[in-house]
Design an enzyme around this catalytic site. Structure first.
Site, PDB file in Angstrom:
ATOM      1  CD  GLU A 176      -3.836  -6.200   8.184  1.00  0.00           C
ATOM      2  OE1 GLU A 176      -3.114  -5.256   7.828  1.00  0.00           O
ATOM      3  OE2 GLU A 176      -4.791  -6.619   7.544  1.00  0.00           O
ATOM      4  CG  ASP A 189      -1.735  -5.243   4.105  1.00  0.00           C
ATOM      5  OD1 ASP A 189      -0.502  -5.297   3.950  1.00  0.00           O
ATOM      6  OD2 ASP A 189      -2.475  -6.236   4.166  1.00  0.00           O
ATOM      7  CG  ASP A 246      -5.453  -2.993   2.079  1.00  0.00           C
ATOM      8  OD1 ASP A 246      -5.368  -2.693   3.299  1.00  0.00           O
ATOM      9  OD2 ASP A 246      -5.531  -4.155   1.671  1.00  0.00           O
ATOM     10  CG  ASP A 257      -9.843  -4.840   4.613  1.00  0.00           C
ATOM     11  OD1 ASP A 257     -10.873  -4.194   4.954  1.00  0.00           O
ATOM     12  OD2 ASP A 257      -9.864  -5.946   4.051  1.00  0.00           O
TER      13      ASP A 257
END
Ligand code: 0RA
Length: 643
Positions: free
Chosen positions: A434, A507, A509, A511
């Protein structure tokens, strides 16, 4: 001539040799000694109880994860027979079931009409792979007990220990898996078990499967599944988070001699055309097979005939293709038969030819009647299929354009791809990363011989909500298809993949989780073999870093952080939260996430494709509310993962 003590001894030795063979090669019996194999132990015992239910003698199964790490499966079936076994002179039938390979419920008398059993290996395999097994049998007014230790050695021979309360009948099996076999751990994962129990409850109308987790830290509450509508409820459940094309769920059933078929179906407004989920004797046939073929061909024929007959398709119009008709269809095809032949790469394909004609004939006859009885619904089905046919033709030209385009780019590889030098797919990996800056670090960090890097920017198109033609216009999607190199959709050929490990690196998290899910959805919908053959992995970048005597320590998640603090109660440094992959330099990224010697990769599996289908729809579909809920409670896509 009667048997002598000698022949008993011989029998006894034979039995122990059988169980020893299981301990030597557990993989042959339960697939693996990882988490999947561990969970198969539970399924094996539960499957035996489900067999009792299928034979009409059991209505409730209760599974308990015991506080000390054991598992208890209790049913209200007839109870394993406690008398002498007809073949083994000096053993009770119950001992035979627990110690002889493949004995299960398939010996003696009538036997079961049909039998599930994941691999049909029998409870004896569970015994062989456990440090302790206890069996309680309520039968003929008495409670009986026996136990085994260390992989099936008799501990307590079968004895009566009292009255069966209220004259009940049934079997209770408790087992404690052997850590020396399951070296990766013997901790059951509740969500994995529940997923399968729910599926079994759907497939066995009226059967209640209850689950209680008594382990420390669990709330100890009971979760129970029971569906009186059976597979009709299953279809409703899968379509819950989608927008149904009409309210009613279609249902048809048929049988011949000792074979049965049931089909439930409903269309939704979505574009997915592989919503057919098939089962044989309660086992998911994820590679399809004869029953599914029979359904598909009859479905195509019946809908086309109906459309012509009612004038929805004119004489000059081309016929609707199978994939047009299947667009937005959710269907469960469940068959029961005496001797299922499981074939194919993952033994997930039903080979019995007789099932094709049974299902085809049943669908031909009953679906035709159903359409006549539901003209409004039938009209919507035909309309949707007609639109899908138009989109298919548009998609074809988009696809051709993509092919031409990739032919122009030299070797056909996307410009953003930093390829590895090896041309051997088995040792090659591609990291789908990403963001561009993270992609930069990954590029510097990688082992250039075996690791390729493909940065993906922003969120790729949500394939759950777009038809193929639109999807193909997305450059990220084009790059992904070209890099993997094996086509997509119906054309996807897993033999052509350029890397055997497709590693998603996003990541830690929410997102990142969303992007990971979008990628997984794409791979699941368009390159399903890739997922089913276990080529897809998720990298695990850490969420926190801290310092201990000048050296940097990375911690994967909150759980790891808590564990660290417990070990270092006097730790003073204020923790750094790694905001994203982009903040790590190449060295850090290699050390924490990419180095094959130290990294942890989660392998993505889809054992219960039907349930996963629902999960993807929740995540990716129109229903924003349920998606939000799901992401909040399962921030790391845990339900896809075999952990
Ligand atoms: C062999 C024969 C019969 C039942 C069973 C085994 C049986 C096995 C298990 C394992 C867990 N629960 C079970 N319940 C039953 C037939 C019994 C009869 O004919 O009475």
């Amino acid at each position: 001539m009667s048997q002598t003590a000698d022949s008993y001894g011989a029998e006894d030795i034979q039995v122990l040799e059988g169980l020893e063979a299981v301990r030597k090669r557990p993989g042959m019996y339960i697939g693996s000694t990882g988490p999947t194999g561990l969970h198969h132990l539970v399924y094996e015992v539960v499957d035996n109880a489900v067999d009792e239910a299928m034979a009409g003698h059991c209505t409730r199964i209760e599974v308990r994860l015991l506080a000390d790490g054991g598992c208890e499966v209790r049913d209200d079936g007839r109870g394993i027979p406690t008398g002498k076994h007809h073949q083994f002179e000096d053993m009770t039938a119950a001992e035979v079931v627990l110690t002889v390979l493949h004995a299960g419920g398939k010996f003696g008398g009538e036997g079961y009409k049909v039998s599930g059993g994941l691999h049909g290996v029998g409870v004896s395999v569970v015994n062989a792979l456990s440090t302790r097994v206890e069996v309680e049998i309520d039968r003929e007014g008495k409670r009986h007990f026996m136990s085994f230790r260390e992989g099936g050695k008799p501990d307590q021979k079968l004895v009566e220990i009292g009255e069966a309360p209220d004259d009940r009948t049934g079997t209770t099996v408790r087992f404690w898996p052997d850590i020396s076999i399951f070296k990766e751990g013997i901790e059951f994962r509740a969500a994995t078990l529940l997923e399968r129990f729910q599926m079994m409850a759907f497939l066995n109308k009226g059967l209640e499967i209850a689950f209680v987790d008594e382990r420390p830290g669990s709330d100890g509450g009971e979760i129970s599944y029971r569906y009186d509508g059976g597979i009709v409820d299953f279809v409703q459940h899968v379509n819950l988070s989608k927008e149904a094309l009409f309210q009613v769920v279609g249902y048809l059933e048929d049988s011949s001699d000792d074979e049965e078929v049931e089909v439930a179906f409903q269309w939704n407004t979505g574009f997915n055309s592989d919503g057919i989920h098939s089962f044989a004797n309660g086992i998911a046939t994820i590679e399809g097979g004869m029953h599914e073929q029979g359904f598909r061909s009859a479905l195509t024929r019946v809908i086309n005939n109906y459309a012509r007959d009612k004038g929805h398709l004119k004489e000059k119009d081309e016929g609707l293709q199978g994939e047009d008709i299947r667009e937005g269809l959710t269907a469960i095809v469940s068959v029961r038969l005496r001797d299922p032949q499981f074939e194919g790469q993952t033994k997930g394909k039903l080979g019995n030819v007789s099932m094709r004609s049974l299902v085809e004939k049943a669908t031909n006859e009953h679906l035709k009647d159903w359409l006549e009885e539901h003209p409004a619904e039938a009209k919507r089905i035909v309309q949707k299929a007609t639109q899908a046919a138009r989109a298919r033709i548009a998609a074809r030209s988009a696809r051709d354009a993509t092919r031409r385009k990739s032919a122009l780019d030299g070797a056909g590889l996307p410009g953003k791809l930093t390829d590895c030098s090896s041309r051997e797919p088995r040792e090659s990996e591609i990291y789908i990363v990403e963001g561009n800056s993270a992609g930069g670090s990954a590029k510097d960090a990688r082992d250039p011989r075996t690791m390729a890097i493909l940065p993906i920017r922003g969120k790729i198109l949500n394939v759950e909500r777009a038809r193929v033609d639109k999807m193909l216009k997305n450059t990220e999607v084009q790059a992904l298809i070209a890099a993997i190199g094996a086509g997509f959709g119906e054309d996807f050929d897993v033999e052509k993949i350029r890397y055997h490990k497709i590693i998603l690196l996003a990541d830690a998290d929410v997102d990142g989780s969303h992007i990971r899910t979008l990628l997984l959805t794409f791979l699941f919908r368009q390159m399903r073999d890739l997922v089913e053959r276990g080529h897809v992995y998720i990298a695990q970048p850490p969420l926190y870093s801290t310092e201990v005597s000048k050296s940097k320590i990375y911690l994967k998640d909150d759980h790891a952080k808590a564990a660290f603090l417990e070990e270092h109660p006097n730790h003073k440094a204020d923790f750094g939260r790694l905001k994203g992959l982009g903040e790590m330099d190449a060295e850090e990224l290699w050390a924490t996430t990419m180095d094959p010697a130290t990294r942890t990769l989660l392998q993505v599996t889809v054992e219960q494709a039907a349930v996963v289908d629902e999960v993807f729809s929740v995540l990716m579909g129109e229903d924003v509310e349920s998606r939000k809920n799901f992401i909040q409670t399962n921030a790391k896509d845990v339900r896809f993962l075999d952990i």
